[in-house]
Design a protein around this motif. Structure first.
Motif, mmCIF file in Angstrom:
data_model
loop_
_atom_site.group_PDB
_atom_site.id
_atom_site.type_symbol
_atom_site.label_atom_id
_atom_site.label_comp_id
_atom_site.label_asym_id
_atom_site.label_seq_id
_atom_site.Cartn_x
_atom_site.Cartn_y
_atom_site.Cartn_z
ATOM 1 N N UNK B 411 -2.834 -18.824 15.427
ATOM 2 C CA UNK B 411 -1.453 -18.181 15.316
ATOM 3 C C UNK B 411 -1.431 -17.658 13.886
ATOM 4 N N UNK B 412 -2.246 -18.407 12.947
ATOM 5 C CA UNK B 412 -2.382 -17.681 11.394
ATOM 6 C C UNK B 412 -2.941 -16.390 11.487
ATOM 7 N N UNK B 413 -4.209 -16.166 12.185
ATOM 8 C CA UNK B 413 -4.795 -14.991 12.405
ATOM 9 C C UNK B 413 -4.075 -13.943 12.677
ATOM 10 N N UNK B 414 -3.241 -14.151 13.827
ATOM 11 C CA UNK B 414 -2.323 -13.280 14.491
ATOM 12 C C UNK B 414 -1.252 -12.995 13.747
ATOM 13 N N UNK B 415 -0.513 -13.761 12.859
ATOM 14 C CA UNK B 415 0.170 -13.177 11.857
ATOM 15 C C UNK B 415 -0.215 -12.481 10.926
ATOM 16 N N UNK B 416 -1.431 -13.023 10.220
ATOM 17 C CA UNK B 416 -2.087 -12.052 9.224
ATOM 18 C C UNK B 416 -2.399 -10.598 9.691
ATOM 19 N N UNK B 417 -2.759 -10.533 10.944
ATOM 20 C CA UNK B 417 -2.996 -9.203 11.448
ATOM 21 C C UNK B 417 -1.745 -8.470 11.667
ATOM 22 N N UNK B 418 -0.711 -9.049 12.208
ATOM 23 C CA UNK B 418 0.658 -8.600 12.407
ATOM 24 C C UNK B 418 1.124 -8.022 11.086
ATOM 25 N N UNK B 419 0.872 -8.778 9.792
ATOM 26 C CA UNK B 419 1.260 -8.061 8.682
ATOM 27 C C UNK B 419 0.379 -6.840 8.233
ATOM 28 N N UNK B 420 -0.861 -7.083 8.389
ATOM 29 C CA UNK B 420 -1.680 -5.737 7.853
ATOM 30 C C UNK B 420 -1.789 -4.489 8.585
ATOM 31 N N UNK B 421 -1.656 -4.860 9.868
ATOM 32 C CA UNK B 421 -1.965 -3.688 10.888
ATOM 33 C C UNK B 421 -1.023 -2.473 10.630
ATOM 34 N N UNK B 422 0.421 -2.665 10.260
ATOM 35 C CA UNK B 422 1.182 -1.599 10.170
ATOM 36 C C UNK B 422 1.027 -0.576 8.879
ATOM 37 N N UNK B 423 0.501 -1.604 8.150
ATOM 38 C CA UNK B 423 -0.029 -0.844 6.604
ATOM 39 C C UNK B 423 -1.141 0.232 6.974
ATOM 40 N N UNK B 424 -2.241 -0.427 7.460
ATOM 41 C CA UNK B 424 -3.506 0.032 7.875
ATOM 42 C C UNK B 424 -3.261 1.479 8.681
ATOM 43 N N UNK B 425 -2.172 1.139 9.670
ATOM 44 C CA UNK B 425 -1.922 2.377 10.564
ATOM 45 C C UNK B 425 -1.346 3.555 9.658
ATOM 46 N N UNK B 426 -0.335 3.257 8.740
ATOM 47 C CA UNK B 426 0.287 4.046 8.087
ATOM 48 C C UNK B 426 -0.443 4.984 7.146
ATOM 49 N N UNK B 427 -1.564 4.232 6.560
ATOM 50 C CA UNK B 427 -2.298 4.816 5.828
ATOM 51 C C UNK B 427 -3.610 5.930 6.363
#
Lengths: 331, 461
Positions: B411-427
């Motif tokens: 669940x930690x890994x899941x939340x960590x990706x959930x946080x960074x994914x939108x930033x990576x996608x926006x970039x």
């Protein structure tokens, strides 16, 4: 510490090492030698003062000599910055007149909390002092600027100020009509270093709200003559004169005379330096008649004392900054 | 060398390439001789250790069968009851097929425990991380999966928990009321080195932010766990990650900064730009620098921002967490007197020179009042004359002992990706690439603006 001449680097390194008991530090001495092929190398020394009998603690001091050869302007900062100790205040001591910007000056200034120069080394104070003032105006609170020559002036400022603590003499401060500042030159009088004397003029002008009246003109005896307007508009003549005196460092102030006229009385406030043993005499004359005289010890002008004093202060010295700005306006 | 391994154990190396057992042992001997903390290598000790080193090549199914036979035979000889720790030190694309093979060839024994250690990166986004977890779950239970984040194995990182929760004086001020903001820095001087193949696909966001930086943030921001065990600690960490305010596509411009290093100088030596490194595309848009402004939306941290930055080719190597406290409420000293005074800061240095320092104001010893900041320093090396173990030593030993506290849970890994994914996608969707910063500087100018907009500045690390 940045130096472009080995003799400056050695002298500064020695001063800092003498201070290590008072200011344990890591000194990074950058010696830029433009003549050699491009290269950067570092040499490290560490000194520890072992505990002495009275229970003082052991103090260690590190010195790193960074020799930057050839055109090293681009690379010096990258060698120095990793050597800084995190969270320790950074003093950038620049020997000689600093450039206004560009590497490595700008990069090093960017990591400094305090920027230290010694205007007694400036060969052309008419150019170098205004550029210090410009650097200062760029600081915007990120770093403080100081001049060891300003620190040398402290005993002079103290003595001049103390005259006007006396209630009877206080009113003369508003009616100063003339100031003479003497500074030492060597026997042939070739090189003159008037920065220290000029800073004194800047200090008076900033404290008393004086404004420039005429442009700066060379006076007859190789000195400088300022025509200044007091805050009430009256004229003040300020003369800065080189004098040959034994036992003084070139450029050091040797004597100050402040004249003031009020209600028909001419008052003269005089501070003179006496060489051996070192002391100052302060004299007050009313209509040419001596009213008061005293002799006080004059603190050592050794550079190690000066830099030691500066190292305990962080942040900017507003009085210095205002004095420098006033001086630049006057000239 | 530290006499920490159990009495009976063995190490079985496996790879697709063929290698004789002797060659395998020699390879390891050279590596240990070079990297071990105890030097020189004690040949007697090594000889005895090397007897427990084996190698089986697994180019195909037959290889995996041989591996199983070897494991069974060794179990029988050593009496280890099929207790097995699988350590995957392979590129991530190979994880899935290896895990499947472990399952198909029944490599986990019938009697003992089985655990698997997975290296970062764990997936390359939320979806692929979930897929990988699903594949792992076909063979291993969640409590048998040990996802390594080697930062958590570092002494000073564990010391964050000790500092906070074994002391009575820090926790009462560890909140929005006293903390103005927090800065977390992971700075490297190295460039991409030989890792271009991986790094081009990952970038600083996946390489450092998604795992190390967010884990550090979680440790700093978490509530006190009820116990120092894997469940309690990870439960509290994941709560922080869950309430990390998402940086959405329209928030990226103001809360996230990326950069890529250009040419410059590191320690006096000229270095290449990222795009000139071998294996990197000439027009690469991979970020080598990231700065973020984050908010932890909970009672404790409302209104206290967390600034994080990481980058390659920065002026110095430094990992630290700085808790910047608010200024004293009433300034009784003049502005001039307190010009050399900075707000109190508690700095946890993770590398190099592990330690803690506390910054406070003191009077300069002359007449009159002049205040400047001084530091009270705790240096790990000076107080404990023991060399800290390498993070991997700590973690692998923990995995052998079955302690998962310092490993990252699903669940930690899941939340960590959930946080960074939108930033990576926006970039990725942005028309322009990352701004270029000169190697040897503290990142792009935009990173300074990110924090200066709030009237704060990055620490001089």
């Amino acid at each position: 510490m940045y130096a472009e001449r080995e003799v400056h680097a050695r002298r500064a390194a020695k001063s800092i090492s003498e201070l290590s008991l008072r200011h344990p530090s890591r000194a990074i001495v950058v010696l830029a030698d433009r003549g050699a092929p491009a290269d950067v190398e570092a040499h490290i020394e560490m000194h520890c003062h072992l505990p002495v009998a009275d229970g003082a603690t052991q103090v260690c001091y590190e010195q790193i000599l960074v020799r930057a050869r050839g055109d090293s302007r681009q690379r010096v900062a990258s060698a120095v910055i990793p050597l800084l100790v995190p969270d320790l205040p950074v003093f950038l001591w620049w020997t000689g007149a600093p450039p206004v910007s560009g590497p490595p000056f700008g990069d090093l200034l960017g990591v400094a909390d305090r920027f230290v120069v010694d205007s007694s080394d400036f060969a052309r104070p008419d150019i170098a002092l205004p550029s210090i003032a410009r650097i200062n105006s760029q600081a915007k609170g990120l770093f403080g600027v100081t001049d060891l020559n300003w620190t040398r002036l402290t005993p002079w400022r103290e003595m001049i100020t103390s005259f006007f603590d006396v209630p009877a003499w206080r009113p003369f401060l508003d009616s100063v009509s003339g100031v003479r500042v003497g500074f030492a030159v060597d026997m042939d009088g070739r090189d003159i270093h008037p920065s220290q004397a000029l800073l004194f003029v800047g200090w008076l002008a900033s404290r008393l709200g004086w404004r420039p009246l005429d442009a700066l003109a060379s006076s007859e005896a190789g000195g400088l003559l300022f025509a200044i307007a007091r805050s009430d508009g009256a004229r003040v003549m300020v003369r800065v004169r080189p004098r040959f005196e034994r036992g003084l460092e070139e450029g050091d102030v040797s004597g100050i005379r402040v004249q003031a006229e009020r209600e028909g009385q001419l008052a003269e406030f005089v501070v003179k330096r006496q060489p051996d043993p070192r002391h100052q005499t302060t004299t007050v004359l009313m209509n040419g008649e001596k009213r008061w005289e005293r002799t006080v010890p004059l603190p050592s002008p050794a550079i190690v004392e000066l830099i030691g004093e500066e190292l305990s202060i962080l942040g900017s010295d507003r009085t210095y900054e205002e004095s420098l700005a006033a001086l630049v306006r006057l000239s | 060398m530290q006499r920490l391994l159990p009495a009976a154990f063995c190490v079985v190396g496996t790879a697709r390439r063929p290698l004789t057992e002797a060659a395998f042992r020699e390879e390891l001997r050279l590596a240990v001789a070079q990297h071990s903390r105890t030097k020189p290598l004690n040949e007697e000790v090594w000889r005895s250790f090397a007897e427990q080193l084996h190698f089986v090549a697994t180019p195909d199914d037959r290889g995996y069968e041989r591996l199983r036979e070897t494991l069974d035979r060794l179990d029988h000889e050593l009496g280890t009851h099929a207790n097995r720790l699988f350590y995957l030190a392979t590129p991530p694309p190979a994880y899935a097929s290896i895990v499947r093979a472990i399952g198909e060839h029944r490599l986990r024994g019938d009697t003992g425990w089985a655990r698997v250690v997975i290296e970062k990166p764990f997936g390359r986004n939320r979806e692929s991380a979930r897929e990988l977890t699903e594949i792992l779950h076909t063979v291993f239970r969640e409590d048998e999966i040990f996802r390594i984040d080697h930062y958590l194995g570092k002494e000073t990182v564990q010391n964050i928990l000790v500092m906070r929760f074994a002391n009575g004086i820090f926790e009462p001020i560890w909140n929005r009321q006293y903390v103005d903001h927090v800065q977390i820095t992971v700075a490297e001087t190295i460039g991409v080195e030989e890792r271009a193949g991986y790094y081009e696909q990952a970038g600083a966001m996946r390489d450092i932010v998604q795992n190390h930086l967010l884990q550090l943030l979680a440790l700093v921001a978490m509530e006190p766990p009820a116990a120092f065990d894997d469940k309690a600690v990870r439960d509290e960490k994941v709560k922080v990650l869950r309430v990390l305010r998402p940086i959405t596509a329209d928030g990226v411009a103001t809360n996230a900064v990326r950069g890529q290093y250009g040419r410059g100088f590191i320690e006096g030596v000229a270095v290449n730009a990222y795009r000139e490194e071998p294996g990197v595309a000439r027009d690469s848009r991979t970020e080598t620098y990231v700065a973020l402004k984050c908010w932890v939306d909970n009672w404790r941290w409302e209104g206290t921002p967390f600034y994080m930055r990481t980058g390659k080719r920065l002026p110095k190597r430094s990992t630290e967490i700085a808790i910047q406290f608010r200024s004293a409420p009433h300034q009784l000293f003049s502005r001039e007197a307190s010009e050399g005074l900075e707000p109190n800061a508690l700095v946890l240095r993770i590398q190099p020179n592990e330690g803690v320092s506390l910054k406070f104001g003191a009077k300069v010893p002359v007449q009159g009042i002049r205040i400047r900041s001084v530091n009270m320093d705790f240096d790990y090396g000076a107080s404990f004359m023991v060399e800290a173990p390498d993070a991997y030593e700590t973690l692998i030993l923990d995995a052998l002992r079955g302690d998962a506290t310092l490993f990252t849970r699903r669940d930690e890994v899941d939340q960590q990706w959930a946080f960074v994914d939108p930033i990576i996608e926006a970039w990725a969707a942005a028309p322009e690439g990352p701004p270029i910063y000169e190697a040897g500087t503290w990142g792009p100018i935009e990173a300074n603006l990110l924090i200066e907009r709030d009237g704060r500045e990055w620490r001089k690390a």
